[in-house]
Motif scaffolding. Structure first.
Motif, mmCIF file in Angstrom:
data_model
loop_
_atom_site.group_PDB
_atom_site.id
_atom_site.type_symbol
_atom_site.label_atom_id
_atom_site.label_comp_id
_atom_site.label_asym_id
_atom_site.label_seq_id
_atom_site.Cartn_x
_atom_site.Cartn_y
_atom_site.Cartn_z
ATOM 1 N N ALA A 1 1.221 23.679 42.221
ATOM 2 C CA ALA A 1 1.988 23.742 43.467
ATOM 3 C C ALA A 1 1.873 25.109 44.117
ATOM 4 O O ALA A 1 1.779 25.219 45.352
ATOM 5 C CB ALA A 1 3.453 23.404 43.176
ATOM 6 N N LEU A 2 1.865 26.146 43.306
ATOM 7 C CA LEU A 2 1.715 27.492 43.862
ATOM 8 C C LEU A 2 0.335 27.691 44.465
ATOM 9 O O LEU A 2 0.171 28.345 45.504
ATOM 10 C CB LEU A 2 1.967 28.527 42.767
ATOM 11 N N TRP A 3 -0.691 27.109 43.842
ATOM 12 C CA TRP A 3 -2.070 27.272 44.318
ATOM 13 C C TRP A 3 -2.254 26.626 45.689
ATOM 14 O O TRP A 3 -2.928 27.195 46.561
ATOM 15 C CB TRP A 3 -3.032 26.663 43.308
ATOM 16 N N HIS A 4 -1.671 25.439 45.895
ATOM 17 C CA HIS A 4 -1.856 24.708 47.155
ATOM 18 C C HIS A 4 -0.765 25.002 48.167
ATOM 19 O O HIS A 4 -0.774 24.389 49.255
ATOM 20 C CB HIS A 4 -1.875 23.198 46.872
ATOM 21 N N ALA A 5 0.161 25.891 47.872
ATOM 22 C CA ALA A 5 1.242 26.177 48.812
ATOM 23 C C ALA A 5 0.709 26.852 50.064
ATOM 24 O O ALA A 5 -0.267 27.614 50.024
ATOM 25 C CB ALA A 5 2.305 27.054 48.144
ATOM 26 N N ALA A 6 1.357 26.579 51.188
ATOM 27 C CA ALA A 6 0.918 27.176 52.451
ATOM 28 C C ALA A 6 1.189 28.669 52.489
ATOM 29 O O ALA A 6 0.527 29.410 53.229
ATOM 30 C CB ALA A 6 1.625 26.487 53.625
ATOM 31 N N THR A 7 2.173 29.120 51.714
ATOM 32 C CA THR A 7 2.503 30.547 51.696
ATOM 33 C C THR A 7 1.559 31.362 50.819
ATOM 34 O O THR A 7 1.598 32.593 50.857
ATOM 35 C CB THR A 7 3.937 30.735 51.192
ATOM 36 N N THR A 8 0.730 30.700 50.011
ATOM 37 C CA THR A 8 -0.223 31.410 49.161
ATOM 38 C C THR A 8 -1.444 31.804 49.986
ATOM 39 O O THR A 8 -2.110 30.940 50.568
ATOM 40 C CB THR A 8 -0.648 30.537 47.972
ATOM 41 N N THR A 9 -1.741 33.052 50.036
ATOM 42 C CA THR A 9 -2.871 33.555 50.824
ATOM 43 C C THR A 9 -4.159 33.487 50.008
ATOM 44 O O THR A 9 -4.141 33.284 48.782
ATOM 45 C CB THR A 9 -2.610 34.991 51.276
ATOM 46 N N ASN A 10 -5.270 33.656 50.714
ATOM 47 C CA ASN A 10 -6.560 33.682 50.021
ATOM 48 C C ASN A 10 -6.648 34.856 49.054
ATOM 49 O O ASN A 10 -7.251 34.743 47.985
ATOM 50 C CB ASN A 10 -7.698 33.754 51.044
ATOM 51 N N ALA A 11 -6.051 35.984 49.424
ATOM 52 C CA ALA A 11 -6.054 37.129 48.530
ATOM 53 C C ALA A 11 -5.281 36.829 47.239
ATOM 54 O O ALA A 11 -5.682 37.259 46.149
ATOM 55 C CB ALA A 11 -5.455 38.345 49.233
ATOM 56 N N ASP A 12 -4.182 36.076 47.344
ATOM 57 C CA ASP A 12 -3.424 35.698 46.149
ATOM 58 C C ASP A 12 -4.258 34.793 45.241
ATOM 59 O O ASP A 12 -4.261 34.954 44.017
ATOM 60 C CB ASP A 12 -2.129 34.988 46.546
ATOM 61 N N ARG A 13 -4.950 33.836 45.841
ATOM 62 C CA ARG A 13 -5.781 32.938 45.023
ATOM 63 C C ARG A 13 -6.913 33.709 44.348
ATOM 64 O O ARG A 13 -7.248 33.455 43.182
ATOM 65 C CB ARG A 13 -6.340 31.820 45.902
ATOM 66 N N LYS A 14 -7.520 34.630 45.080
ATOM 67 C CA LYS A 14 -8.592 35.430 44.480
ATOM 68 C C LYS A 14 -8.062 36.285 43.329
ATOM 69 O O LYS A 14 -8.737 36.438 42.298
ATOM 70 C CB LYS A 14 -9.234 36.319 45.542
ATOM 71 N N GLN A 15 -6.860 36.832 43.505
ATOM 72 C CA GLN A 15 -6.292 37.654 42.446
ATOM 73 C C GLN A 15 -6.025 36.833 41.196
ATOM 74 O O GLN A 15 -6.267 37.285 40.066
ATOM 75 C CB GLN A 15 -5.000 38.308 42.938
ATOM 76 N N LEU A 16 -5.553 35.594 41.372
ATOM 77 C CA LEU A 16 -5.326 34.720 40.230
ATOM 78 C C LEU A 16 -6.646 34.335 39.564
ATOM 79 O O LEU A 16 -6.740 34.290 38.328
ATOM 80 C CB LEU A 16 -4.576 33.467 40.679
#
Length: 474
Positions: free
Chosen positions: A257-272
């Motif tokens: 849910a956190l991965w597909h959330a609209a509030t999650t930015t591309n930078a957050d996904r890259k960091q994960l």
């Protein structure tokens, strides 16, 4: 530069050191005494005394900052800094053919928004003028890696990983016991050498020098083992407490849910992604749509998989021979183009690019091209010959010249052939006697792009082409 010096200096972490800079004679400039200074690695410093000066941050935070700065550098061995672009594997994906880091290429709409992106390896072309290694769409690779990440972080897979971490911790405890035994033996040898040196009579200078040398060697060996032990502790994975394990289990359920959330930015996904993935390798099989991907996870585990990338032409598909044979078979059975498309979709065939199903027009074009290039007659009732002497229908002339009909149509639009449309049907009728057909065959044999490069006119004889190109250039 001032901030760089502050963050890199050990005094920032309260460490007194000596020997951080040295003089490289090769960089010295004659007459300038301040030149030639270089920064040596931390392992080569002569004196390192932690906790001797007032510190702004602790030593662990200082080392973590240095590691982050090193990882943010755009070098061959580091992923680089996290950017805001949608390419999730920027800096992590490597070419499976040459091993170099693959670059990201973005395409933008007129309003400046990102329209699409791809990964490509052009190092061989830029360095040696060789053909480009490979090029593939970025969305399909990111989707595959994201699915693998979420699968790896699923609760069931996480329990397996925690059990593996328990086994790793047990192995680390066993190795730590061995290290403690080695350190204990080295400490005992150094203490014994010290006692022997102190019990010797000062008058026996030869004995004292020998015992002093033995004591010094024992101290050097003890210091070397301690440094190796520190490196072992730094490289081995940390021990997870029961509270850490429970916290990881709770957070794992929220990762999708956190991965597909609209509030999650591309930078957050890259960091994960960079937290759990060290590197990725992509390799296109030939020029087809098949791509093999290997993911290197943090801790050394590697997994492989295969995905399908969009390609530009039907001929690039790995199953194109089977597709062409099946299309001709269904066309010989008298099925219309729409039914042929339905059969192909049901049998698992897919068109190139990003389309999921075949269309009727694409099937008609494919059948016409296959009939023209292979010379196999179809089941349809033959059309009557066009009116006039030395006249051809466009499809018949394409079959005679063994070329796609679309190429003949392009020649009609450019005025390279003599053609007109039949009244009522608007079908193209081309006038081509044997001499004209031979000229068209010669035109067909020219390499692609020859006309735009040489500014050649088709009506010129072969001997006048170079002269005409030179005059046109002037």
């Amino acid at each position: 530069m001032t901030l760089q010096n502050i963050v890199h200096n050990p005094i920032y972490a309260g460490i007194y050191m000596h020997g951080r800079r040295a003089i490289d004679p090769r960089r010295r400039i004659a007459g300038r005494t301040s030149t030639g200074k270089v920064t040596v690695p931390m392992e080569q410093w002569k004196v390192v005394l932690p906790g001797r000066l007032p510190a702004y941050i602790d030593e662990d935070r200082w080392r973590a900052n240095l590691a982050r700065l090193q990882a943010n550098r755009a070098t061959a061995g580091t992923p680089g800094a996290v950017r805001e672009g949608p390419a999730l594997l920027a800096g992590l994906l490597r070419c499976g053919r040459c091993g170099r880091k693959m670059a990201v290429h973005y395409t933008h709409r007129p309003d400046g928004a990102v329209n699409g992106y791809s990964y490509g390896c052009s190092r061989a072309r830029s360095d040696y003028g060789l053909p480009r290694c490979q090029h593939l769409s970025g969305a399909c690779v990111d989707t595959h890696v994201s699915a693998a990440l979420l699968e790896m972080l699923a609760p069931a897979a996480l329990e397996v990983s925690l059990e593996a971490a328990t086994a790793i911790e047990a192995e680390r405890a066993r190795l730590e016991a061995l290290w403690q035994q080695r350190l204990e033996r080295a400490t005992h040898a150094a203490d014994r050498a010290c006692r022997c040196y102190r019990l010797a009579e000062p008058e026996n200078r030869l004995v004292v020098r020998t015992l002093e040398r033995d004591w010094e060697q024992a101290l050097v060996e003890l210091e070397r083992l301690r440094e190796d032990h520190d490196r072992f502790l730094a490289s081995s994975p940390p021990v997870l407490s029961p509270a850490d394990r429970d916290r990881i289990r709770v957070l794992a359920a929220d990762v999708p849910a956190l991965w597909h959330a609209a509030t999650t930015t591309n930078a957050d996904r890259k960091q994960l992604l960079r937290t759990v993935i060290d590197t990725g390798t992509g390799s296109v099989i030939g020029d087809s749509e098949q791509v093999t991907v290997e993911i290197g996870w943090a801790g050394g585990h590697r997994t492989g998989g295969q995905l399908v990338r969009p390609v530009a032409r039907l001929e690039q598909l790995s199953y194109y021979p089977q597709l062409a044979a099946r299309v001709l078979e269904l066309d010989d059975a008298g099925l219309p183009a729409a039914r042929i498309a339905e059969h192909l979709d049901a049998e698992g065939f897919h068109p190139p690019k990003r389309f999921e199903v075949f269309g009727s027009q694409s099937i008609r074009d494919l059948v016409q091209r296959l009939r023209a290039t292979t010379g196999q007659p179809g089941h349809r009732t033959p059309t009557p010959p066009p009116p006039g002497r030395h006249t051809w229908w466009m499809s018949d002339l394409a079959r005679e010249l063994a070329m796609p009909p679309v190429t003949v149509y392009n020649w009609i639009r450019r005025g390279w052939v003599t053609a007109h449309q039949q009244p009522g049907t608007r079908r193209w009728i081309i006038t081509a006697d044997p001499t004209e057909r031979e000229r068209l065959r010669e035109l067909r044999r020219l390499p692609p792009g020859y006309h735009t490069r040489r500014r050649w006119h088709p009506d010129l004889p072969p001997t006048d082409r170079d002269d005409h190109a030179a005059k046109a250039k002037l």
